[in-house]
Design a protein around this motif. Sequence first.
Motif, PDB file in Angstrom:
ATOM      1  N   THR A  84       0.859  -1.187  -0.209  1.00  0.00           N
ATOM      2  CA  THR A  84       0.012   0.058  -0.113  1.00  0.00           C
ATOM      3  C   THR A  84       1.044   1.185  -0.082  1.00  0.00           C
ATOM      4  N   PHE A  85       0.085   2.479  -0.169  1.00  0.00           N
ATOM      5  CA  PHE A  85       1.096   3.440  -0.426  1.00  0.00           C
ATOM      6  C   PHE A  85       0.659   4.681   0.649  1.00  0.00           C
ATOM      7  N   GLY A  86       1.394   5.279   1.411  1.00  0.00           N
ATOM      8  CA  GLY A  86       1.090   5.940   2.507  1.00  0.00           C
ATOM      9  C   GLY A  86       1.633   7.439   2.402  1.00  0.00           C
ATOM     10  N   VAL A  87       0.948   8.380   2.631  1.00  0.00           N
ATOM     11  CA  VAL A  87       1.484   9.971   2.732  1.00  0.00           C
ATOM     12  C   VAL A  87       1.670  10.401   3.994  1.00  0.00           C
TER      13      VAL A  87
ATOM     14  N   PRO B  99       1.283  12.729   7.087  1.00  0.00           N
ATOM     15  CA  PRO B  99       0.278  13.667   7.469  1.00  0.00           C
ATOM     16  C   PRO B  99       1.037  14.963   7.544  1.00  0.00           C
ATOM     17  N   THR B 100       0.144  15.956   6.969  1.00  0.00           N
ATOM     18  CA  THR B 100       0.638  17.280   6.996  1.00  0.00           C
ATOM     19  C   THR B 100      -0.255  18.184   8.045  1.00  0.00           C
ATOM     20  N   ARG B 101      -1.457  17.556   8.405  1.00  0.00           N
ATOM     21  CA  ARG B 101      -2.149  18.303   9.402  1.00  0.00           C
ATOM     22  C   ARG B 101      -2.894  17.275  10.269  1.00  0.00           C
ATOM     23  N   PRO B 102      -3.606  17.578  11.216  1.00  0.00           N
ATOM     24  CA  PRO B 102      -4.188  16.555  11.908  1.00  0.00           C
ATOM     25  C   PRO B 102      -5.731  16.424  11.263  1.00  0.00           C
ATOM     26  N   GLU B 103      -5.769  15.076  10.583  1.00  0.00           N
ATOM     27  CA  GLU B 103      -6.921  14.938   9.645  1.00  0.00           C
ATOM     28  C   GLU B 103      -7.727  13.872  10.253  1.00  0.00           C
ATOM     29  N   THR B 104      -9.025  14.101  10.572  1.00  0.00           N
ATOM     30  CA  THR B 104     -10.053  13.146  11.067  1.00  0.00           C
ATOM     31  C   THR B 104     -10.791  12.688   9.911  1.00  0.00           C
ATOM     32  N   GLY B 105     -10.511  12.970   8.685  1.00  0.00           N
ATOM     33  CA  GLY B 105     -11.423  12.088   7.656  1.00  0.00           C
ATOM     34  C   GLY B 105     -10.800  11.103   6.877  1.00  0.00           C
ATOM     35  N   TYR B 106      -9.450  10.774   7.383  1.00  0.00           N
ATOM     36  CA  TYR B 106      -8.720   9.751   6.689  1.00  0.00           C
ATOM     37  C   TYR B 106      -8.457   8.787   7.838  1.00  0.00           C
ATOM     38  N   GLY B 107      -8.293   7.424   7.079  1.00  0.00           N
ATOM     39  CA  GLY B 107      -7.816   6.364   7.959  1.00  0.00           C
ATOM     40  C   GLY B 107      -6.004   6.543   8.112  1.00  0.00           C
ATOM     41  N   TYR B 108      -5.590   5.850   8.919  1.00  0.00           N
ATOM     42  CA  TYR B 108      -3.965   5.884   9.176  1.00  0.00           C
ATOM     43  C   TYR B 108      -3.482   4.216   9.032  1.00  0.00           C
ATOM     44  N   ILE B 109      -2.048   4.297   8.629  1.00  0.00           N
ATOM     45  CA  ILE B 109      -1.386   3.216   8.594  1.00  0.00           C
ATOM     46  C   ILE B 109      -0.308   3.471   9.796  1.00  0.00           C
ATOM     47  N   GLU B 110      -0.293   2.455  10.685  1.00  0.00           N
ATOM     48  CA  GLU B 110       0.735   2.500  11.619  1.00  0.00           C
ATOM     49  C   GLU B 110       1.936   1.732  11.325  1.00  0.00           C
ATOM     50  N   LEU B 111       3.223   2.458  11.695  1.00  0.00           N
ATOM     51  CA  LEU B 111       4.580   1.787  11.269  1.00  0.00           C
ATOM     52  C   LEU B 111       5.039   1.134  12.459  1.00  0.00           C
ATOM     53  N   PRO B 112       6.172   0.234  12.467  1.00  0.00           N
ATOM     54  CA  PRO B 112       6.844  -0.112  13.601  1.00  0.00           C
ATOM     55  C   PRO B 112       7.728   1.219  14.109  1.00  0.00           C
TER      56      PRO B 112
ATOM     57  N   PHE C 108       0.943   7.001   8.752  1.00  0.00           N
ATOM     58  CA  PHE C 108       0.859   7.740   7.404  1.00  0.00           C
ATOM     59  C   PHE C 108      -0.477   7.658   7.054  1.00  0.00           C
ATOM     60  N   TRP C 109      -1.144   8.603   6.468  1.00  0.00           N
ATOM     61  CA  TRP C 109      -2.468   8.391   5.863  1.00  0.00           C
ATOM     62  C   TRP C 109      -2.545   7.205   4.819  1.00  0.00           C
TER      63      TRP C 109
ATOM     64  N   LYS D 233       5.601  10.530  -1.511  1.00  0.00           N
ATOM     65  CA  LYS D 233       6.081  12.153  -1.140  1.00  0.00           C
ATOM     66  C   LYS D 233       5.292  12.948  -2.083  1.00  0.00           C
ATOM     67  N   SER D 234       4.292  13.263  -2.049  1.00  0.00           N
ATOM     68  CA  SER D 234       3.478  14.056  -2.860  1.00  0.00           C
ATOM     69  C   SER D 234       2.259  14.757  -2.174  1.00  0.00           C
ATOM     70  N   SER D 235       1.574  15.789  -2.748  1.00  0.00           N
ATOM     71  CA  SER D 235       0.336  16.115  -1.970  1.00  0.00           C
ATOM     72  C   SER D 235      -0.789  15.025  -2.530  1.00  0.00           C
ATOM     73  N   TRP D 236      -1.592  14.675  -1.774  1.00  0.00           N
ATOM     74  CA  TRP D 236      -2.844  13.832  -1.956  1.00  0.00           C
ATOM     75  C   TRP D 236      -3.814  13.888  -1.317  1.00  0.00           C
ATOM     76  N   SER D 237      -5.045  13.772  -1.692  1.00  0.00           N
ATOM     77  CA  SER D 237      -6.274  13.885  -1.147  1.00  0.00           C
ATOM     78  C   SER D 237      -7.577  13.079  -1.832  1.00  0.00           C
TER      79      SER D 237
END
Length: 476
Positions: A139-142, A144-157, A192-193, A266-270
């Motif tokens: 999967t591809f993660g971005v 976070p550039t802000r505290p976003e409550t509308g996205y799911g997140y991926i937790e890394l080690p 990551f988002w 590493k890019s803007s994404w929404s």
Amino acid sequence: MITPIIMAGGSGTRLWPISRKCFPKQFTMLFDDQSLFQATVQRFKSKIFDRPMIMTNRELRFIVSEQLEFAGIEPTQIVVEPSGKNTAPPVLVSALMNELTPSQLLLVVPSDHIIGDTDAFHRAVENAMPAAGIGQIVTFGVQPTRPETGYGYIELPPNALEHSGQFIDVLSFVEKPNLQAAKLMQQTADYFWNTGIFLFRVDTIIEAFSALDPGMVKSCRAAIAGAKRSGEYLNIDDEYWSQCSDISIDYAIMEKVDNLSVVPFKSSWSDLGSWKSVMQESDKSQDGNVLHGGATAIGCTDTQLRAEDDKIQLVGLGLEGVTAIATSDAVLVAKTDDSERVKEVIETLKLNNIKQAEEFNRSHRPWGYFEQLSRGDRYQVKRIVVKPKASLSLQSHSFRAEHWVVVEGAAVVTINDRQKRLTENQSVYVPLGAVHRLENTEDTPLCLIEVQSGSYLGEDDITRYKDKYSRVVHAA
């Protein structure tokens, strides 16, 4: 080469009122003269990608074809789902349809996201190819550039970015957090988002489904075996498709497998999942305002005003932190921070049987479109536009008669065993029960005004006898 699997069947209701079930956000022109769907397919014009496979539904298949034509893209396949089943079943179908090439890489992508840097996206995909090639689901993660409550997140080690290669094992998925949790996630590099974009081998994803949901594999195989081709579309069998679970690929597979990796992107994404996110991606004035179409802001700050109809002037006066979206038949006014609650609007409108919940005044058809201009108990007036060289089906109605007046272009009209050509300012009457057809044989669009009269005016009062778009026909 990688085969992109483009998911284009979503309803996109979170951007109501410009996005509705009959014409969702992936097909709208949010930022320029190109839809999100067209921008997505254009993103794969690269030597590492094969032609895309499009997954959509019955209601949207003709819109998909039209927008592909305008984008100059020829897909390998347009697969038509009988009904919405979230993302897991269509992903599995796309893999099973490529089963004869088990090492083929598939890239599953939504069609309604915005990616700021296409080259960076291509580099991320190339970085992911070695991992996918050895059996990882990537999967591809971005970051976070802000505290976003509308996205799911991926937790890394912990500290994974400090000593990792090009891809990292995924520790867990985190559902949409509250604001406090989102702030904590932004402060660490361990989250990551989740973009919902996945790369994997055909055999890898089939093995995952076989282990976790063998019933879905059986149903999807049968649905493909019973599929029927209709022109450029492959229509999945309805009976077996209905047996598949309505579940996302995240819940069905990604949260359960142990061979999942993430590649930083590493890019803007929404995912443009709310009007607030659209505002974040838009160019703003010095006062933080975003204006579109016939919109004027007077003494406003941090306000989004969007007029989708050129006959509407939308004026904001003294507003702060407000979003107002106006179409020809609906207006949304909300605090921008509350725009993620638009689903509540849809639910309320549907509960009250208000057609704007899912439908526009303009209804798209493979031959063009029609717009409702006026309606009473026993009459309806429409504006009909027929594309060059297109035609409506040979059809009849049981409950209504029709009058047609040509206002632009020329029409060839068939009524029972007679045919005539009409030009501008000429008209014709189609009696109730007559077998008739409207054709545009010219190289320019045809526009006419239709007046219907009768006891029932619903769109289901159509019996088709011949149809060039392979819609359901009946014996004459």
